[in-house]
Design an enzyme around this catalytic site. Structure first.
Site, PDB file in Angstrom:
ATOM      1  N   PHE A 178     -13.193  -5.307   1.326  1.00 37.33           N
ATOM      2  CA  PHE A 178     -14.263  -4.542   0.690  1.00 37.33           C
ATOM      3  C   PHE A 178     -15.616  -4.792   1.394  1.00 37.33           C
ATOM      4  CE2 PHE A 178     -12.015  -4.597  -3.747  1.00 37.33           C
ATOM      5  CZ  PHE A 178     -11.105  -3.664  -3.294  1.00 37.33           C
ATOM      6  N   LEU A 227     -17.542  -2.728   2.585  1.00 32.13           N
ATOM      7  CA  LEU A 227     -18.495  -1.687   2.177  1.00 32.13           C
ATOM      8  C   LEU A 227     -18.573  -1.564   0.665  1.00 32.13           C
ATOM      9  CD1 LEU A 227     -17.444   0.993   4.825  1.00 32.13           C
ATOM     10  CD2 LEU A 227     -19.515  -0.409   4.846  1.00 32.13           C
ATOM     11  N   GLY A 237     -15.711  -1.486  -1.210  1.00 31.71           N
ATOM     12  CA  GLY A 237     -14.421  -1.016  -1.704  1.00 31.71           C
ATOM     13  C   GLY A 237     -14.554   0.258  -2.514  1.00 31.71           C
ATOM     14  N   PHE A 238     -14.047   0.217  -3.737  1.00 30.68           N
ATOM     15  CA  PHE A 238     -14.051   1.421  -4.575  1.00 30.68           C
ATOM     16  C   PHE A 238     -15.423   1.661  -5.209  1.00 30.68           C
ATOM     17  CE2 PHE A 238      -9.644  -0.145  -4.531  1.00 30.68           C
ATOM     18  CZ  PHE A 238      -9.024   0.969  -3.964  1.00 30.68           C
ATOM     19  N   PRO A 264     -19.077   1.674  -3.777  1.00 28.91           N
ATOM     20  CA  PRO A 264     -19.933   1.493  -2.605  1.00 28.91           C
ATOM     21  C   PRO A 264     -21.140   0.600  -2.899  1.00 28.91           C
ATOM     22  CG  PRO A 264     -19.363   3.807  -2.906  1.00 28.91           C
ATOM     23  CD  PRO A 264     -18.815   3.071  -4.094  1.00 28.91           C
ATOM     24  N   TYR A 312       0.856  -1.188   0.000  1.00 26.73           N
ATOM     25  CA  TYR A 312       0.000   0.000   0.000  1.00 26.73           C
ATOM     26  C   TYR A 312       0.891   1.237   0.000  1.00 26.73           C
ATOM     27  CZ  TYR A 312      -3.742  -3.266   1.378  1.00 26.73           C
ATOM     28  OH  TYR A 312      -4.635  -4.312   1.445  1.00 26.73           O
TER      29      TYR A 312
HETATM   30  N1  LIG Z   1      -6.492  -8.978   0.673  1.00 24.78           N
HETATM   31  C1  LIG Z   1      -6.750  -8.184  -0.332  1.00 24.78           C
HETATM   32  O1  LIG Z   1      -6.492  -8.517  -1.494  1.00 24.78           O
HETATM   33  C2  LIG Z   1      -7.377  -6.856  -0.068  1.00 24.78           C
HETATM   34  C3  LIG Z   1      -7.919  -6.111  -1.140  1.00 24.78           C
HETATM   35  C4  LIG Z   1      -8.519  -4.902  -0.839  1.00 24.78           C
HETATM   36  C5  LIG Z   1      -8.593  -4.430   0.466  1.00 24.78           C
HETATM   37  N2  LIG Z   1      -8.048  -5.157   1.484  1.00 24.78           N
HETATM   38  C6  LIG Z   1      -8.156  -4.694   2.893  1.00 24.78           C
HETATM   39  O2  LIG Z   1      -9.524  -4.508   3.186  1.00 24.78           O
HETATM   40  C7  LIG Z   1      -9.711  -3.238   3.808  1.00 24.78           C
HETATM   41  C8  LIG Z   1     -11.105  -2.738   3.514  1.00 24.78           C
HETATM   42  O3  LIG Z   1     -11.265  -2.489   2.125  1.00 24.78           O
HETATM   43  P1  LIG Z   1     -11.414  -1.011   1.540  1.00 24.78           P
HETATM   44  O4  LIG Z   1     -11.003  -0.007   2.536  1.00 24.78           O
HETATM   45  O5  LIG Z   1     -10.754  -0.971   0.239  1.00 24.78           O
HETATM   46  O6  LIG Z   1     -12.958  -0.935   1.216  1.00 24.78           O
HETATM   47  P2  LIG Z   1     -14.272  -0.765   2.131  1.00 24.78           P
HETATM   48  O7  LIG Z   1     -13.939  -0.879   3.572  1.00 24.78           O
HETATM   49  O8  LIG Z   1     -15.292  -1.654   1.566  1.00 24.78           O
HETATM   50  O9  LIG Z   1     -14.705   0.726   1.771  1.00 24.78           O
HETATM   51  C9  LIG Z   1     -13.879   1.809   1.996  1.00 24.78           C
HETATM   52  C10 LIG Z   1     -14.500   2.994   1.283  1.00 24.78           C
HETATM   53  O10 LIG Z   1     -15.712   3.333   1.924  1.00 24.78           O
HETATM   54  C11 LIG Z   1     -15.678   4.686   2.302  1.00 24.78           C
HETATM   55  N3  LIG Z   1     -16.325   4.804   3.613  1.00 24.78           N
HETATM   56  C12 LIG Z   1     -16.030   4.134   4.741  1.00 24.78           C
HETATM   57  N4  LIG Z   1     -16.851   4.469   5.745  1.00 24.78           N
HETATM   58  C13 LIG Z   1     -17.684   5.400   5.229  1.00 24.78           C
HETATM   59  C14 LIG Z   1     -18.753   6.179   5.775  1.00 24.78           C
HETATM   60  N5  LIG Z   1     -19.141   6.021   7.045  1.00 24.78           N
HETATM   61  N6  LIG Z   1     -19.373   7.034   4.957  1.00 24.78           N
HETATM   62  C15 LIG Z   1     -19.015   7.203   3.660  1.00 24.78           C
HETATM   63  N7  LIG Z   1     -18.016   6.500   3.092  1.00 24.78           N
HETATM   64  C16 LIG Z   1     -17.352   5.611   3.875  1.00 24.78           C
HETATM   65  C17 LIG Z   1     -14.254   5.098   2.370  1.00 24.78           C
HETATM   66  O11 LIG Z   1     -14.112   6.465   2.059  1.00 24.78           O
HETATM   67  P3  LIG Z   1     -13.584   7.529   3.158  1.00 24.78           P
HETATM   68  O12 LIG Z   1     -12.109   7.388   3.203  1.00 24.78           O
HETATM   69  O13 LIG Z   1     -14.047   8.833   2.603  1.00 24.78           O
HETATM   70  O14 LIG Z   1     -14.260   7.193   4.460  1.00 24.78           O
HETATM   71  C18 LIG Z   1     -13.628   4.220   1.306  1.00 24.78           C
HETATM   72  O15 LIG Z   1     -13.716   4.843   0.054  1.00 24.78           O
HETATM   73  C19 LIG Z   1      -8.601  -2.381   3.195  1.00 24.78           C
HETATM   74  O16 LIG Z   1      -8.363  -1.230   3.974  1.00 24.78           O
HETATM   75  C20 LIG Z   1      -7.453  -3.365   3.163  1.00 24.78           C
HETATM   76  O17 LIG Z   1      -6.822  -3.364   4.428  1.00 24.78           O
HETATM   77  C21 LIG Z   1      -7.457  -6.379   1.230  1.00 24.78           C
END
Ligand SMILES: NC(=O)c1ccc[n+]([C@@H]2O[C@H](COP(=O)([O-])OP(=O)(O)OC[C@H]3O[C@@H](n4cnc5c(N)ncnc54)[C@H](OP(=O)(O)O)[C@@H]3O)[C@@H](O)[C@H]2O)c1
Length: 302
Positions: free
Chosen positions: A227, A229, A231-232, A234, A78
């Site tokens: 993901f 929520l 991920g990219f 919503p 990252y």
């Molecule tokens: N193992 C793998 O291959 C892999 C792949 C992808 C991700 N991951 C892990 O999974 C974790 C979670 O995935 P992710 O962060 O990509 O996706 P996510 O948790 O599904 O969604 C994050 C997105 O939601 C938004 N968000 C969160 N809370 C919100 C709220 N209360 N209101 C409005 N928007 C909100 C965030 O924007 P804001 O910043 O504006 O809040 C961000 O754009 C990552 O951080 C990473 O550690 C692992």
């Protein structure tokens, strides 16, 4: 076959040691809050480079720990190196009980791509890079990330997973996990070395791992949906919005609360770059959904 590090007998359920929604879960010897934090969103756009607001990123990490979160998910890819260095700057020396979970198996190229890097030298380099950037002598938990940007891909994980197990035996890693894997790869890993979690794409709308979630739960192994929520992109669903409207909350709250209801081995790592969203998500995940609404939500991704 090797015995998994967390078994159903020794596993874990909610304990009153946290006020965060969902309680705690024990992976091997690591007890974590089921409400964790995913650090990927702390970088610049495209998970590349530094954040626009570094102080804001540090504030999110510190607030997560202040609120009692003991599970932070990261990867040295990252940024690259950005989230690990932010975590170190914000939180080192790490408080007792905080567990930073990382992953290896992909690196970054100059175009921001995620080429796989699973040769023994790649994995050794990645583990050392995580150690250095997080400022620790051993890593609590390292996920072997397989597949590619399209998701899990078939094929043997033996060579890569054996390499990681060797690094564990050297004392560089306490526990192993798997990420972006097929059910067949999970089964193959069971014959090589114990793992305490599987981290795959899963949320209300993506339910391909339903059987795997249940099988891991029966064995006391954590399932960590990435993901959660969407991920990219919503999560969007008229049923989800209707349920959220009934409780007077945003759909994200329902999506997180549903995951905690779905199975006790599910650990949340929602990502955010905003302290306000972090707080909102913690409150939201505690939403008590009625049986009727759980049934409605259950139908969304099936
Ligand atoms: N193992 C793998 O291959 C892999 C792949 C992808 C991700 N991951 C892990 O999974 C974790 C979670 O995935 P992710 O962060 O990509 O996706 P996510 O948790 O599904 O969604 C994050 C997105 O939601 C938004 N968000 C969160 N809370 C919100 C709220 N209360 N209101 C409005 N928007 C909100 C965030 O924007 P804001 O910043 O504006 O809040 C961000 O754009 C990552 O951080 C990473 O550690 C692992």
């Amino acid at each position: 076959m090797t015995t998994p590090a967390g078994t159903a007998a020794s596993a874990p359920a909610s304990t009153p040691t946290t006020t965060l929604p969902g309680g705690t879960w024990t992976m091997g010897g690591l007890t974590v809050t089921r409400f964790g934090y995913g650090a990927m969103q702390l970088t610049g756009p495209g998970v590349t480079g530094p954040p626009a607001d570094p102080d804001g990123a540090l504030a999110v990490l510190r607030e997560a720990v202040r609120l009692g979160i003991t599970h932070i998910d990261t990867a040295d890819a990252y940024g690259p190196h950005v989230t690990n260095r932010l975590i170190r700057e914000a939180l080192h020396p790490y408080p007792d009980g905080l567990h930073v979970v990382t992953k290896v198996g992909a690196v970054r190229d100059a175009q921001g791509g995620w080429p796989v890097a699973r040769e023994p030298d790649d994995l050794r380099r990645a583990v050392h890079s995580n150690l250095e950037n997080l400022g620790v002598e051993s890593l609590d938990l390292v996920n072997l990330r397989l597949g590619d940007a399209e998701g899990p891909q078939p094929g043997s994980l033996a060579r890569a997973y054996e390499t990681l197990a060797g690094l564990q035996q050297e004392g560089l890693i306490r526990h192993l996990g798997l990420s972006n894997v097929t059910a067949e790869q999970v089964a193959e890993a069971e014959g090589i070395a114990p793992f305490v979690c599987v981290q795959n794409l899963y949320n209300l709308a993506h339910r391909g791992d339903d059987d795997l979630v249940d099988r891991l739960a029966a064995r006391g192994i954590a399932y960590v949906p990435f993901f959660p929520l969407g991920g990219f992109s919503p999560l969007q669903s008229s049923e989800l919005s209707a349920v959220a409207a009934r409780y007077g909350v945003r759909p994200m709250a329902v999506a997180l609360a549903w995951l905690l209801h779905r199975s006790p081995n599910i650990l949340l790592i929602p990502g955010t770059s905003s302290v306000a969203h972090l707080r909102e998500n913690i409150t939201g995940a505690g939403l008590a959904l009625s049986g009727q609404d759980l049934t409605r939500l259950d139908a969304i991704g099936r």
